[in-house]
Design an enzyme around this catalytic site. Structure first.
Site, PDB file in Angstrom:
ATOM      1  N   HIS A 108      -3.560   1.249  12.223  1.00 43.04           N
ATOM      2  CA  HIS A 108      -3.316   0.010  12.974  1.00 43.04           C
ATOM      3  C   HIS A 108      -4.663  -0.595  13.309  1.00 43.04           C
ATOM      4  O   HIS A 108      -5.488   0.036  13.974  1.00 43.04           O
ATOM      5  CB  HIS A 108      -2.518   0.343  14.241  1.00 43.04           C
ATOM      6  N   ASN A 144     -10.302  -2.857   2.557  1.00 42.88           N
ATOM      7  CA  ASN A 144     -10.018  -2.858   1.120  1.00 42.88           C
ATOM      8  C   ASN A 144     -11.311  -2.674   0.336  1.00 42.88           C
ATOM      9  O   ASN A 144     -12.391  -2.715   0.913  1.00 42.88           O
ATOM     10  CB  ASN A 144      -9.394  -4.208   0.717  1.00 42.88           C
ATOM     11  N   HIS A 197       0.827  -1.222   0.000  1.00 45.35           N
ATOM     12  CA  HIS A 197       0.000   0.000   0.000  1.00 45.35           C
ATOM     13  C   HIS A 197       0.859   1.269   0.000  1.00 45.35           C
ATOM     14  O   HIS A 197       0.501   2.277   0.616  1.00 45.35           O
ATOM     15  CB  HIS A 197      -0.946   0.037   1.215  1.00 45.35           C
TER      16      HIS A 197
HETATM   17 FE1  HDD Z   1      -2.539  -4.760   5.534  1.00 52.22          FE
HETATM   18  C1  HDD Z   1      -1.070  -1.749   5.179  1.00 52.22           C
HETATM   19  C2  HDD Z   1      -5.510  -3.478   4.328  1.00 52.22           C
HETATM   20  C3  HDD Z   1      -3.941  -7.913   5.550  1.00 52.22           C
HETATM   21  C4  HDD Z   1       0.194  -5.953   7.073  1.00 52.22           C
HETATM   22  N1  HDD Z   1      -3.161  -2.972   4.874  1.00 52.22           N
HETATM   23  C5  HDD Z   1      -2.405  -1.842   4.807  1.00 52.22           C
HETATM   24  C6  HDD Z   1      -3.182  -0.764   4.291  1.00 52.22           C
HETATM   25  C7  HDD Z   1      -4.432  -1.247   4.047  1.00 52.22           C
HETATM   26  C8  HDD Z   1      -4.421  -2.643   4.425  1.00 52.22           C
HETATM   27  C9  HDD Z   1      -5.618  -0.483   3.509  1.00 52.22           C
HETATM   28  C10 HDD Z   1      -2.684   0.645   4.049  1.00 52.22           C
HETATM   29  C11 HDD Z   1      -3.000   1.553   5.198  1.00 52.22           C
HETATM   30  C12 HDD Z   1      -2.574   2.954   4.856  1.00 52.22           C
HETATM   31  O1  HDD Z   1      -3.231   3.568   4.011  1.00 52.22           O
HETATM   32  O2  HDD Z   1      -1.565   3.408   5.420  1.00 52.22           O
HETATM   33  N2  HDD Z   1      -4.327  -5.552   4.979  1.00 52.22           N
HETATM   34  C13 HDD Z   1      -5.450  -4.835   4.606  1.00 52.22           C
HETATM   35  C14 HDD Z   1      -6.580  -5.730   4.557  1.00 52.22           C
HETATM   36  C15 HDD Z   1      -6.152  -6.971   4.887  1.00 52.22           C
HETATM   37  C16 HDD Z   1      -4.733  -6.861   5.166  1.00 52.22           C
HETATM   38  C17 HDD Z   1      -8.000  -5.308   4.219  1.00 52.22           C
HETATM   39  C18 HDD Z   1      -6.911  -8.252   5.009  1.00 52.22           C
HETATM   40  C19 HDD Z   1      -8.135  -8.343   5.381  1.00 52.22           C
HETATM   41  N3  HDD Z   1      -1.967  -6.596   6.161  1.00 52.22           N
HETATM   42  C20 HDD Z   1      -2.703  -7.763   6.104  1.00 52.22           C
HETATM   43  C21 HDD Z   1      -1.965  -8.830   6.757  1.00 52.22           C
HETATM   44  C22 HDD Z   1      -0.797  -8.276   7.212  1.00 52.22           C
HETATM   45  C23 HDD Z   1      -0.817  -6.871   6.815  1.00 52.22           C
HETATM   46  C24 HDD Z   1      -2.446 -10.260   6.911  1.00 52.22           C
HETATM   47  C25 HDD Z   1       0.338  -8.907   7.967  1.00 52.22           C
HETATM   48  C26 HDD Z   1       0.228  -9.959   8.697  1.00 52.22           C
HETATM   49  N4  HDD Z   1      -0.718  -4.000   5.974  1.00 52.22           N
HETATM   50  C27 HDD Z   1       0.235  -4.661   6.665  1.00 52.22           C
HETATM   51  C28 HDD Z   1       1.423  -3.795   7.009  1.00 52.22           C
HETATM   52  C29 HDD Z   1       1.017  -2.435   6.370  1.00 52.22           C
HETATM   53  C30 HDD Z   1      -0.341  -2.732   5.770  1.00 52.22           C
HETATM   54  C31 HDD Z   1       2.749  -4.366   6.617  1.00 52.22           C
HETATM   55  C32 HDD Z   1       1.997  -1.825   5.393  1.00 52.22           C
HETATM   56  C33 HDD Z   1       2.078  -0.366   5.737  1.00 52.22           C
HETATM   57  C34 HDD Z   1       1.359  -0.232   6.969  1.00 52.22           C
HETATM   58  O3  HDD Z   1       0.855  -1.435   7.350  1.00 52.22           O
HETATM   59  O4  HDD Z   1       1.207   0.802   7.595  1.00 52.22           O
HETATM   60  O5  HDD Z   1       1.588  -3.687   8.370  1.00 52.22           O
END
Ligand code: HDD
Length: 690
Positions: A338, A147, A73
């Site tokens: 978060h 999402n 993202h």
């Molecule tokens: Fe995630 C970012 C949505 C599963 C780990 N995620 C991130 C963002 C969105 C989502 C919208 C961007 C937020 C922003 O605008 O800063 N993610 C989802 C959805 C998931 C999902 C809807 C499943 C239902 N994500 C998911 C899993 C993991 C992560 C299973 C790890 C185990 N996601 C992250 C992250 C991020 C992230 C690595 C990357 C940047 C951040 O968090 O701030 O922690």
């Protein structure tokens, strides 16, 4: 800059806002600077001196401007706004006051994003879109990090690094950028059949939104609402866009990626700047605790939806975005979402994907924002009071007073005190079991809902899905991977697998062991309950010297009053000469824009102009391309010539509106209706190869 609709968050951000008008340039220490164009040196041609503190500070700060981009993202854009519940309907289910106090406006910051591409990648790639909402509630921040697709690729978050490594550019050559059409992603997909349902969505037009303002959002997981007595109710969160759900078509998205890589970002920005505030309705699906096991799927499995026909989506409030950020980095880049940011009345479930996320988001912010004090950054700071014993760390922005930085204490009178009526209390779920690494058998069915999705699609949606699979797998080099995917698709639908195989030049696959169950969920189709509206639709009006100036004016006025945004495109900037010798102002030169950047094309009459336009390859291309992309096309009087030169047969064609020029108002109404329908896919379905 602000009207009366300033939120408390806007007021809080005031402290951090800095204006530069009528100010003098200073160093970071506040000393006034006399020259920032020449470094300090002995003599005009001498070396730069170490003592040039302004030079060193300027360069050092510049060298440290970048922070790590989000691992997923990374590419996003965001806006401020508010959320407002319609009534107190949820009061029976949750203590979260922002959901239950009618008329209470809670400030929000919402960030939309693509997943796979890096920060500078194009907006319109085939991808899931993030829809992350930070609610600054009086009870603390609540982040709904969702999402635009209601399911996910994997069931257990321990697979997230594997999935993300597979979809990101391949490690040896960092190719391709922001695209799932490559071997490693499809290799993962064929070996991990739990991805099947999500891949159906990803191959559909949901992955190509026309605008962030025209896509749904989903919390994806099953969460819990918790009432004052500690009783829980399962909940799924839905965002429904007021403008309806609309998509681009694949060919168009690829061209926009080159012509205007900021297409979705600019669309959001401009809509807010022009007062066309994007709006969504929040809906909930509620399931009583005792009904947890009454479905043929597991509520804890994030690869499953609850079909709306089984549990209706109840509207509970609205989200409005009405202010663009002041500074991209300070707000959009530094915002830290978060999923663990919850308020009293909202709790988690044991969904293993959700549980993993509870670890990952806090962890990622520590590295991305450089230490534990990121919640003090203005965009992340809650409106609710923050008082605790956390101390020190990089970039500490507050000055805690007193000696008590521990609990229990008597030196600070026991404060900050724990408990109280508004304290967060966890839902008391009974949990017991053996420590095992095993997926529940209730998570084992990977195909029924993928089939449900396929069965629910209209014919044009199915055609687009088949074309998407053919494109993506056509880019896969290893034939074993392509075959593996087709083998899996048999379990979704045999016809789908056969059509994909035919496009790849592969042998038709054998029948699957379990045939298509035949069930559908009408709400899954983009054709279901469509919202038809001209509001904010972009229309290109093509003109040349000799154009009928009256027709331009009448059509433009009528379409603008319907809410459309019209650009007059001419052979050059400035103006063209109307047939009555009056000047017709031009918004942009035709060559600086492109048909793919508009929702519809209108060509007014005037013999000289019609002749000139039909001799102009660019103008003909506008019409031909709009036809190919199933957009509304309107031609008046002599401009019908352009349909001929664009090789658009005699018709009638859905969405192509031809007017004589005698009744421009009547014509504009029919054309407006064609624009409001968004796309006329009927035109293209026959031409999709079988
Ligand atoms: Fe995630 C970012 C949505 C599963 C780990 N995620 C991130 C963002 C969105 C989502 C919208 C961007 C937020 C922003 O605008 O800063 N993610 C989802 C959805 C998931 C999902 C809807 C499943 C239902 N994500 C998911 C899993 C993991 C992560 C299973 C790890 C185990 N996601 C992250 C992250 C991020 C992230 C690595 C990357 C940047 C951040 O968090 O701030 O922690």
């Amino acid at each position: 800059m602000f009207g009366d609709d300033r939120t408390d968050k806007d007021r809080q951000l005031d402290d951090a806002r800095v204006d530069y008008q009528d100010t003098a340039l200073t160093t970071d220490q506040g000393a006034r600077v006399d020259d920032t164009d020449n470094s300090l040196r002995p003599g005009e041609r001498g070396p730069t001196l170490m003592e040039d503190f302004h030079f060193r500070e300027k360069l050092t700060h510049f060298d440290h401007e970048r922070i790590p981009e989000r691992v997923v993202h990374a590419r996003g854009s965001a806006a401020h706004g508010y959320f407002e519940p319609y009534g107190d309907g949820l009061a029976a289910f949750t203590r979260a006051r922002f959901l239950t106090t009618p008329g209470l406006r809670t400030p929000v910051f919402v960030r939309f994003s693509t997943v796979a591409g890096s920060r500078g990648s194009a907006d319109t790639v085939r991808d899931v879109r993030g829809f992350a909402v930070k609610f600054y509630t009086a009870q603390g921040n609540f982040d709904l990090v969702g999402n635009n697709i209601p399911v996910f690729f994997i069931q257990d978050g321990i697979k997230f690094p594997d999935f993300v490594h597979a979809v990101k550019p391949e490690p040896h050559n960092e190719v391709p950028q922001a695209s799932s059409a490559h071997d490693t992603l499809w290799d993962f997909v064929q070996l991990q059949p739990e991805t099947t349902h999500m891949m159906m969505w990803l191959m559909s037009d949901r992955a190509l939104p026309r605008s962030y303002r025209m896509m749904q959002g989903f919390g994806v997981h099953t969460f819990r609402l918790v009432d004052a007595e500690g009783r829980g109710t399962f909940v799924k969160f839905h965002w429904k866009p007021k403008l309806g759900i609309h998509s681009l078509v694949w060919d168009e998205t690829q061209k926009i990626a080159g012509k205007d890589p900021d297409f979705n970002r600019k669309d959001l920005w401009e809509a807010i700047e022009t007062g066309n505030f994007p709006e969504w309705e929040l809906g909930v699906q509620l399931v009583a605790e005792e009904d947890e096991h009454s479905f043929d799927f597991d509520l804890l499995d994030a690869t499953k939806i609850i079909p709306e026909e089984l549990v209706p989506v109840q509207p509970v409030g609205r989200l409005v975005l009405n202010r663009n950020p002041d500074n991209f980095f300070a707000e959009t880049e530094q915002v830290a979402f978060h999923i663990g940011n919850v308020v009293p009345g909202i709790d988690f479930t044991n969904d293993p994907l959700l549980q993993a996320r509870l670890f990952s988001y806090l962890d990622t912010q520590l590295i991305r924002l450089g230490g534990p004090n990121f919640s003090q950054i203005p965009i992340n700071r809650p409106l609710a009071e923050v008082r605790n014993h956390h101390r020190d760390g990089y970039h500490q922005m507050i000055i805690p007073r007193g000696r008590a930085s521990y609990h229990p204490n008597s030196t600070g009178g026991g404060c900050p005190a724990v408990g109280g009526a508004d304290a967060y209390t966890h839902f008391q779920e009974r949990v017991d079991g053996h420590k095992i690494r095993r997926r529940s058998t209730s998570f084992a069915d990977h195909y029924s809902q993928a089939t449900l999705f396929w069965n629910s699609m209209s014919s044009w949606e199915k055609a687009h899905i088949v074309a998407a699979f053919r494109f993506e797998l056509g880019r896969v080099v290893d034939p074993r991977i392509r075959e593996g995917v087709v083998r899996n698709l048999r379990n979704v639908d045999h016809e789908l697998a056969s059509l994909v195989a035919a496009g790849l030049g592969a042998a038709p696959p054998a029948e699957a062991a379990v045939p298509n169950h035949g069930r559908s969920s009408p709400a899954l189709s983009q054709d279901h309950a469509p919202v038809r509206s001209v509001a904010t639709r972009k229309i290109a009006i093509l003109v040349a010297d000799g154009v009928d100036a009256d027709q331009v004016k009448t059509a433009q006025t009528a379409l603008t009053s319907m809410g459309a945004l019209c650009d007059v495109l001419g052979p050059r900037g400035g103006a063209v000469r109307g047939s009555d010798d009056t000047p017709v102002p031009v918004t942009h030169a035709l060559t600086t824009m492109a048909s793919v950047l508009y929702d519809a094309v209108l060509v007014p009459g005037g013999q000289e102009a019609a002749r000139a336009l039909s001799m102009d390859g660019e103008a003909v291309h506008y019409v031909a391309e709009a036809f190919k992309h199933c957009k509304a096309i309107g031609v008046l009087g002599e401009a019908a010539l352009l349909l001929e030169t664009a090789r658009i047969g005699p018709g009638p064609h859905p969405g192509v509106v031809v007017g004589t020029g005698d009744d421009v108002k009547g014509f504009t109404e029919s054309f407006g209706a064609a624009v409001a329908a968004h796309r006329h896919h009927g035109r293209a379905v026959e031409s999709v190869p079988a």
